[in-house]
Design an enzyme around this catalytic site. Structure first.
Site, short mmCIF file in Angstrom:
data_model
loop_
_atom_site.label_atom_id
_atom_site.label_comp_id
_atom_site.label_asym_id
_atom_site.label_seq_id
_atom_site.Cartn_x
_atom_site.Cartn_y
_atom_site.Cartn_z
N GLN A 1 7.47 -75.34 -55.42
CA GLN A 1 7.30 -74.44 -54.28
C GLN A 1 6.04 -73.59 -54.44
O GLN A 1 5.27 -73.42 -53.49
CB GLN A 1 8.53 -73.53 -54.12
CG GLN A 1 9.75 -74.21 -53.53
CD GLN A 1 9.61 -74.56 -52.06
OE1 GLN A 1 8.72 -74.10 -51.36
NE2 GLN A 1 10.51 -75.42 -51.59
N HIS B 1 14.05 -67.61 -51.95
CA HIS B 1 15.51 -67.69 -52.09
C HIS B 1 15.98 -66.30 -52.47
O HIS B 1 15.39 -65.67 -53.35
CB HIS B 1 15.90 -68.71 -53.16
CG HIS B 1 17.38 -68.89 -53.33
ND1 HIS B 1 18.25 -68.97 -52.26
CD2 HIS B 1 18.15 -69.02 -54.45
CE1 HIS B 1 19.49 -69.15 -52.72
NE2 HIS B 1 19.45 -69.16 -54.04
N GLU C 1 21.75 -76.29 -43.75
CA GLU C 1 22.21 -76.33 -45.14
C GLU C 1 23.20 -77.46 -45.41
O GLU C 1 23.70 -77.59 -46.52
CB GLU C 1 22.84 -74.99 -45.52
CG GLU C 1 21.93 -73.79 -45.40
CD GLU C 1 20.75 -73.81 -46.37
OE1 GLU C 1 20.72 -74.70 -47.25
OE2 GLU C 1 19.87 -72.95 -46.25
#
Length: 491
Positions: free
Chosen positions: A48, A132, A389
């Site tokens: 990421q 996150h 999700e």
């Protein structure tokens, strides 16, 4: 520190769990403009970290990487990746004080140490970014009140974030502002600019909350996205071999089957996936999926309950403190399974063969996607978040299994996802043992024979598939992703 979610009263918990708004494209008319001319410092250069940084730089932002002194001195992988891509690299002390936005893209278990190291160095009024929210929600990290805290969470692995950007597109993204840390009211402007800089605005952005992102993300990755694929792989392989299938063929049918099946799911939801079957096979897959949902519903609900209460997080953090003893043991056990060690099959399997001989696998996907979605919605998570999700991310995870089996999946996903995956799979495998003994010929490894069906039954099953709420919300959200590329190429 206390779990942030558990410090909220019930009304606040429900409000944050239910925060979800699909943002209009014109809300991103300024693109990344709000961050132009400002200094963005990324901490961490993993998948990421590197790929978001590349996208942000290509969008005109000033991006550099702050790494630990040891990583620079020893020229570790993070230092090599950043320098080889032409980024400025420096220590925390060198780069953090000048940063307008510090983006923490290190693994969850490192967040507390990283945040405690960078906070004293951050200038007054700077912003701190996450992809996150575990550190904020589950750990309960306290951030200085002058610092704005935002989140931009691409619903994809980092490599896909980059590849979609290079195609002129992006990946669906959740953004949020921590309500305890928005002193100047600029959090949403920062989050929108960051999301646009990664290309997320081209694929659809949900305005969410840290709480909703964390609770839904944990639920998805533990159950359908990773846990169900791991449990299904082990159960299906063992069943095929037990019935006399060549282990190499069985391994390939499963390894590449998930990817091929979920490619149809990606393009047209559960409806299209089921439509790839013959009518008798569709009826059988539907019946199997209903049985699976009945058996597994309590397990899905337990995972959701433990995520909401914080029980899951406290258990995992205890394992962090114990040098990941459980995680590493489970990882080693997975590596020793028959599926992971089966020989490779050199022959070809056609795309349709994966569907025709994988009726049980399709039933597992359908049951897992619907159960994850239903369980999240019942807990107060909005349908759009639950869709991303559960169904949306599944083809991406299946693609990792196609590369190097379960090993690759568990390497690519976060340690948090891996820990939750093992918890679920280790419970699901024994739970489904009896179910696996009652399978019929044509459920797995052989095609369903015959063509005769009852018209009324087929009509009712088709209606039930298409009227599920995940199909309705999925059709809307997929409309924003018409440029999606094809991931799967049947082996």
């Amino acid at each position: 520190m206390a779990n942030y979610f558990n410090t909220l009263n019930l009304r606040q918990q429900l409000a944050q769990l239910g925060k979800c708004r699909f943002m209009a494209r014109d809300e991103f008319a300024d693109g990344a403009g709000y961050l132009k001319g400002k200094k963005v410092v990324i901490v961490g250069c993993g998948a990421q970290g590197l790929n978001q940084g590349l996208n942000m730089r290509d969008s005109g932002l000033d991006v550099s990487y702050a790494l630990r002194k040891e990583a620079i001195a020893e020229k570790r992988a993070s230092w090599r990746k950043a320098t080889e891509n032409g980024f400025q690299v420096g220590t925390y002390e060198e780069l953090i004080p000048q940063a307008d936005l510090v983006v923490n893209l290190t693994p969850d278990k490192q967040h507390s140490d990283v945040v405690r190291a960078v906070q004293p160095l951050m200038k007054d009024g700077a912003a701190l970014g996450y992809s996150h929210g575990f550190n904020i929600v589950e750990v309960g990290e306290q951030i200085r009140k002058d610092i704005t805290v935002v989140m931009v969470a691409p619903k994809c692995p980092g490599t896909e974030v980059r590849e979609e950007y290079k195609r002129g597109f992006g990946v669906p993204t959740l953004i949020a502002v921590h309500p305890e840390n928005d002193p100047k009211g600029e959090g949403m402007a920062i989050a929108k600019a960051w999301a646009a800089a990664t290309g997320g605005h081209r694929a659809g952005v949900l305005e969410s909350s840290f709480v909703a992102e964390v609770k839904s993300d944990l639920m998805g990755e533990q159950t359908i996205l990773c846990g169900m694929l791991q449990a299904g792989s082990l159960l299906c392989f063992d069943k095929l071999v037990e019935e006399g299938t060549d282990p190499a063929y069985a391994e390939k049918l499963i390894q590449f089957g998930w990817e091929t099946i979920t490619e149809a799911l990606k393009q047209g939801g559960i409806t299209l996936m089921m439509d790839r079957l013959s009518n008798p096979a569709k009826l059988r897959a539907y019946a199997l999926s209903e049985q699976l949902k009945t058996i597994m519903a309590p397990l899905f609900q337990k995972h959701m309950d433990d995520i909401i209460s914080g029980e899951f997080s406290s258990g995992m953090m205890a394992d962090w403190a114990n040098d990941d003893k459980k995680l590493l043991t489970w990882r080693e056990e997975t590596g020793k399974t028959a599926f992971e060690n089966a020989p490779q099959y050199e022959g070809k399997i056609s795309e349709q063969e994966y569907f025709d001989k994988g009726v049980l696998m399709i039933a597992m996907v359908k049951a897992g996607v619907e159960l994850a979605f239903e369980t999240m919605v019942a807990a107060g998570i909005i349908e759009e978040s639950a869709y991303y999700e559960s169904l949306h991310e599944l083809p991406l995870i299946a693609n990792t299994i196609a590369r190097k089996r379960l090993y690759e999946m568990n390497v690519v996903i976060s340690d948090t996802a891996e820990y939750g995956n093992y918890l679920f799979a280790n419970a699901a495998v024994p739970l489904l043992k009896e179910f696996m003994t009652k399978l019929q010929p044509g459920d797995l490894g052989k095609a369903v024979e015959g063509t005769a069906v009852d018209n009324a039954q087929l009509r009712d099953v088709n209606d039930a598939i298409r009227s599920h709420e995940i199909e309705k919300v999925g059709q809307k959200l997929r409309g924003y992703m018409t440029d999606m590329k094809r991931i799967a190429v049947a082996g």
